[in-house]
Design an enzyme around this catalytic site. Structure first.
Site, PDB file in Angstrom:
ATOM      1  CG  HIS A  33      -0.302  -0.480   2.443  1.00 13.44           C
ATOM      2  ND1 HIS A  33       0.583   0.460   3.077  1.00 13.44           N
ATOM      3  CD2 HIS A  33      -0.219  -1.224   3.381  1.00 13.44           C
ATOM      4  CE1 HIS A  33       0.986   0.297   4.113  1.00 13.44           C
ATOM      5  NE2 HIS A  33       0.587  -0.999   4.195  1.00 13.44           N
ATOM      6  N   GLY A  35       1.815   3.194   2.207  1.00 10.03           N
ATOM      7  CA  GLY A  35       3.204   3.151   3.134  1.00 10.03           C
ATOM      8  C   GLY A  35       4.008   2.435   2.772  1.00 10.03           C
ATOM      9  CG  HIS A  36       4.161  -1.850   2.051  1.00 13.63           C
ATOM     10  ND1 HIS A  36       2.963  -2.048   2.179  1.00 13.63           N
ATOM     11  CD2 HIS A  36       4.911  -2.509   3.169  1.00 13.63           C
ATOM     12  CE1 HIS A  36       2.727  -3.182   2.785  1.00 13.63           C
ATOM     13  NE2 HIS A  36       3.793  -3.173   3.518  1.00 13.63           N
ATOM     14  N   GLY A 153       9.422   1.088   8.561  1.00 12.24           N
ATOM     15  CA  GLY A 153       8.380   2.036   8.649  1.00 12.24           C
ATOM     16  C   GLY A 153       8.175   2.323  10.429  1.00 12.24           C
ATOM     17  CB  SER A 192      -1.159  -5.583   4.713  1.00  9.37           C
ATOM     18  OG  SER A 192       0.145  -4.927   4.151  1.00  9.37           O
TER      19      SER A 192
END
Ligand code: PAF
Length: 286
Positions: A33, A35-36, A153, A192
């Site tokens: 997503h 974030g990744h 993260g 996720s």
């Protein structure tokens, strides 16, 4: 380029190193997503070559957790990585990582065990053995890819702190680049596992970021007593929330604190609609 074997990744990285190129590794379990993608973007900017690993690591799941139903979207993940300028998507099978026999009797695997002080709290309390599995696989990925830089993260802040400790204690020659949490406009931290939330759950899930932001505002107004700050959370919780923890710890060594300061990170875990969500905030951050 999608690669499934350790041998092929090693050969490719060897070629890059011969040319003096820097290598970045972004370890993931897939279901990528934004974030990744923020980690991947940073890696592509900083490094000459980037490997993204996509591996749903069985040994970091505890009995009864979502190993079987964890989202697996390799085709879409590979496309996202290609578009982002990633050079290798490394997607090994469990047998490739651990061997056929070790998958059946994984007690016999050599594990990397982080210190009890770092794991007997927060997520480690309910997910016994989880961080042993994380450290073991991350250490293996470091040995396979031998990256100069690796990107983690702050969403999984306990994981990040434990991996920083492992890298320091084991003299692993890699620089860890921490990356800030990415949130939906609503404030919900990307994960996720958000895929498991219904639209209604998503509204209730906003309690986590609301609690953290409110605590930070109270701290900025001068409240430092942790018990008083904790009290402010309850107004955001109702029968839709199953709070697992709300803890205040030093962000470098996970030492619990009773008086908040700029180095205090506030950690929360709460189940919403049966889905376990985590979030955190650093009180000293602007
Ligand atoms: O954060 C994750 O997705 C996983 O714990 C990691 C670091 C990829 C190890 O499996």
């Amino acid at each position: 380029m999608l690669i499934h074997t350790i041998k092929e990744v090693r050969e490719q990285v060897k070629e890059w190193k011969k040319l003096g190129l820097t290598v970045g590794l972004v370890p993931t379990m897939g279901a990528l997503h934004n974030g990744h993608l923020s980690l991947i973007k940073k890696a592509v900017e900083k490094c000459d070559r980037v490997v993204v690993s996509v591996f749903v690591n069985p040994i970091q799941f505890c009995p009864g957790e979502d190993l079987e139903k964890y989202p697996r979207t390799l085709e879409a993940d590979t496309k996202l990585c290609d578009d982002a300028g990633v050079n290798i998507v490394f997607a090994p099978s469990p047998a490739e990582m651990y061997g056929e026999n070790q998958m059946r009797t994984n007690d016999f695997l050599t594990y990397v065990i982080p210190p009890f002080f770092y794991v007997n709290k927060l997520c480690g309390k309910s997910r016994v053995g989880h961080f042993d599995g994380v450290c073991t696989v991350v250490n293996k990925l470091f040995n396979i890819v031998q990256p100069d830089f690796t990107f983690f993260g702050e969403k999984d802040a306990q994981q990040l702190i434990i991996i920083q400790k492992m890298v320091k204690d084991l003299n692993i020659p890699v620089e860890i680049i921490p990356c800030p949490i990415v949130r939906e406009e609503s404030g919900l931290a990307l994960s996720s596992r958000n895929k498991y939330l219904s639209d209604e759950d998503k509204i209730h899930a906003l309690a986590l970021s609301k609690i953290l932001n409110n605590i930070k505002n109270c701290y900025k107004k001068g409240i430092t007593d942790v018990e008083a700050l904790k009290e402010t959370a309850y107004q955001f919780l109702d029968e839709h929330h199953d709070l697992e923890y709300l803890e205040f710890m030093n962000q470098n060594d996970l030492e619990e604190t009773t008086k908040a300061d700029d180095t205090t990170r506030v950690f929360i875990a709460c189940k919403v609609g049966g889905v376990r969500l985590i979030d955190n905030i650093l009180l000293g951050e602007k």
